[in-house]
Design a protein around this motif. Structure first.
Motif, short mmCIF file in Angstrom:
data_model
loop_
_atom_site.label_atom_id
_atom_site.label_comp_id
_atom_site.label_asym_id
_atom_site.label_seq_id
_atom_site.Cartn_x
_atom_site.Cartn_y
_atom_site.Cartn_z
N PHE A 1 2.44 2.95 4.47
CA PHE A 1 3.53 2.69 3.53
C PHE A 1 3.66 1.21 3.19
O PHE A 1 3.80 0.84 2.03
CB PHE A 1 4.85 3.21 4.09
CG PHE A 1 4.96 4.71 4.11
CD1 PHE A 1 5.34 5.42 2.98
CD2 PHE A 1 4.67 5.42 5.26
CE1 PHE A 1 5.44 6.80 3.00
CE2 PHE A 1 4.77 6.80 5.30
CZ PHE A 1 5.15 7.49 4.16
N ALA A 2 3.64 0.35 4.22
CA ALA A 2 3.80 -1.09 3.97
C ALA A 2 2.66 -1.66 3.12
O ALA A 2 2.91 -2.37 2.14
CB ALA A 2 3.95 -1.85 5.29
N PRO A 3 1.38 -1.38 3.44
CA PRO A 3 0.31 -1.91 2.59
C PRO A 3 0.38 -1.40 1.15
O PRO A 3 0.14 -2.17 0.20
CB PRO A 3 -0.97 -1.44 3.28
CG PRO A 3 -0.58 -1.21 4.70
CD PRO A 3 0.84 -0.74 4.65
N ILE A 4 0.69 -0.12 0.97
CA ILE A 4 0.79 0.41 -0.40
C ILE A 4 1.93 -0.27 -1.14
O ILE A 4 1.78 -0.67 -2.31
CB ILE A 4 0.98 1.93 -0.37
CG1 ILE A 4 -0.33 2.62 0.03
CG2 ILE A 4 1.45 2.45 -1.73
CD1 ILE A 4 -0.22 4.13 0.15
N ALA A 5 3.09 -0.42 -0.50
CA ALA A 5 4.22 -1.08 -1.15
C ALA A 5 3.88 -2.52 -1.50
O ALA A 5 4.26 -3.01 -2.58
CB ALA A 5 5.44 -1.04 -0.24
N ALA A 6 3.18 -3.21 -0.63
CA ALA A 6 2.78 -4.59 -0.91
C ALA A 6 1.86 -4.64 -2.12
O ALA A 6 2.01 -5.52 -2.99
CB ALA A 6 2.10 -5.19 0.31
N ASN A 7 0.92 -3.73 -2.20
CA ASN A 7 0.01 -3.70 -3.35
C ASN A 7 0.78 -3.48 -4.66
O ASN A 7 0.51 -4.12 -5.68
CB ASN A 7 -1.04 -2.60 -3.17
CG ASN A 7 -2.07 -2.95 -2.11
OD1 ASN A 7 -2.24 -4.12 -1.78
ND2 ASN A 7 -2.76 -1.95 -1.60
N ILE A 8 1.73 -2.56 -4.62
CA ILE A 8 2.53 -2.29 -5.81
C ILE A 8 3.36 -3.52 -6.18
O ILE A 8 3.45 -3.91 -7.35
CB ILE A 8 3.44 -1.07 -5.59
CG1 ILE A 8 2.59 0.20 -5.42
CG2 ILE A 8 4.42 -0.89 -6.76
CD1 ILE A 8 3.39 1.41 -4.96
N ALA A 9 3.97 -4.13 -5.18
CA ALA A 9 4.80 -5.32 -5.43
C ALA A 9 3.98 -6.45 -6.03
O ALA A 9 4.51 -7.27 -6.79
CB ALA A 9 5.47 -5.77 -4.13
N CYS A 10 2.71 -6.51 -5.69
CA CYS A 10 1.85 -7.58 -6.19
C CYS A 10 1.14 -7.22 -7.50
O CYS A 10 0.32 -8.00 -8.00
CB CYS A 10 0.81 -7.94 -5.13
SG CYS A 10 1.51 -8.75 -3.67
N GLY A 11 1.44 -6.04 -8.04
CA GLY A 11 0.94 -5.74 -9.37
C GLY A 11 0.02 -4.56 -9.52
O GLY A 11 -0.39 -4.23 -10.64
N SER A 12 -0.35 -3.89 -8.41
CA SER A 12 -1.23 -2.72 -8.55
C SER A 12 -0.49 -1.61 -9.30
O SER A 12 0.68 -1.34 -9.02
CB SER A 12 -1.66 -2.20 -7.18
OG SER A 12 -2.50 -3.13 -6.53
N SER A 13 -1.17 -0.97 -10.22
CA SER A 13 -0.54 0.10 -10.99
C SER A 13 -0.63 1.41 -10.22
O SER A 13 -1.59 1.67 -9.48
CB SER A 13 -1.21 0.25 -12.36
OG SER A 13 -2.53 0.74 -12.21
#
Length: 268
Positions: free
Chosen positions: A133-145
């Motif tokens: 959950f944390a890595p996915i959320a970080a990726n989204i927060a940094c711009g991953s679609s």
């Protein structure tokens, strides 16, 4: 600037779990603000988590990424999803956590199934909050679609438990306790726009010392209640709550998150 990340879990603060999640987020999304909604959800209590999430969303920046981890099915085949409420995204297990947020949202929730992405990540079987959950959320927060992370999930396939629907009867209602706050108020799944009678009772509750469950009175605020009189009040989070003036309704009634109770119209 990365998006704000908000954390909601049942992990408590006695173990290293929350700190480890924040460490992953700080490493992978160093420019994001990380805000704790709460880590005091009763263990495994999805109904309370759903309430906390719905109550919090409206008070955060529109582009916040919420990480909601109350996950009794961790390590099993349950889905991991990202639910979009406009620009707000909630990353959570697909177990009903987003249900009340969906009910409150005036638009149409859009859901992405992240399970395939999650299955490709190296993780423990018991701590997906840190490892997935944390890595996915970080990726989204940094711009991953989200389009890169999974396919859209039909809304009919999203898990719902019926939290937003009290069971209305001819002479009363069966409600679910969403939350017991530190003052002992019991937040019910009855929304504030529902008109409730002036007097009610809890017919199946045995008499308790200092209060009469046969009399529940509608009130606008706690101070309107006489000592020992149970009140039904519209709380600040948009739901009715059972309360005692300078007392704990939860302690007197012995109800907590996830419990059901019946309010019958009329009373002494």
């Amino acid at each position: 600037m990365s998006r704000t990340i908000a954390l909601l879990t049942d992990f408590g603060l006695d173990d290293p779990y929350v700190g480890q999640m924040k460490g992953v987020l700080a490493d992978k999304a160093p420019d994001s603000r990380i805000i704790d909604v709460s880590h005091g959800i009763a263990p495994f209590c999805i109904s309370q988590a759903s309430f906390f999430l719905a109550a919090a969303i409206k008070h955060f920046p529109d582009d916040t990424v919420f990480v909601a981890v109350v996950d009794p099915g961790v390590g099993s085949g349950r889905r991991i999803i990202a639910a979009e409420f406009g620009d707000t995204i909630v990353v959570a297990p697909d177990n009903g956590i987003v249900e009340l947020a969906e009910a409150d949202y005036c638009g149409t929730m859009i859901v992405t199934d992240l399970s395939e992405t999650a299955n490709q990540m190296r993780s423990s079987y018991t701590f997906h909050g840190r490892d997935i959950f944390a890595p996915i959320a970080a990726n989204i927060a940094c711009g991953s679609s989200l389009e890169m992370l999974g396919s859209k999930l039909p809304l009919r396939d999203v898990v719902r438990t019926g939290l937003k629907k009290p069971l209305w009867m001819e002479n009363g209602v069966e409600a679910v306790v969403l939350h017991k706050d530190r003052f002992g108020n019991l937040v019910l799944n009855i929304p504030e726009n529902q008109i409730m009678p002036e007097r009610m009772s809890i017919p199946d509750k045995i008499p308790c010392v200092g209060i009469d469950a046969g009399c529940v009175r509608r009130a606008c605020c706690y101070a309107e209640l006489e000592s020992g009189v149970l009140g039904l009040i519209v709380g600040s989070q948009g739901f009715y709550e059972l309360a005692l003036y300078q007392g704990s309704a939860a302690e007197k009634l012995n109800f907590g998150p996830g419990d059901s109770l019946v309010l019958k119209w009329g009373g002494i």
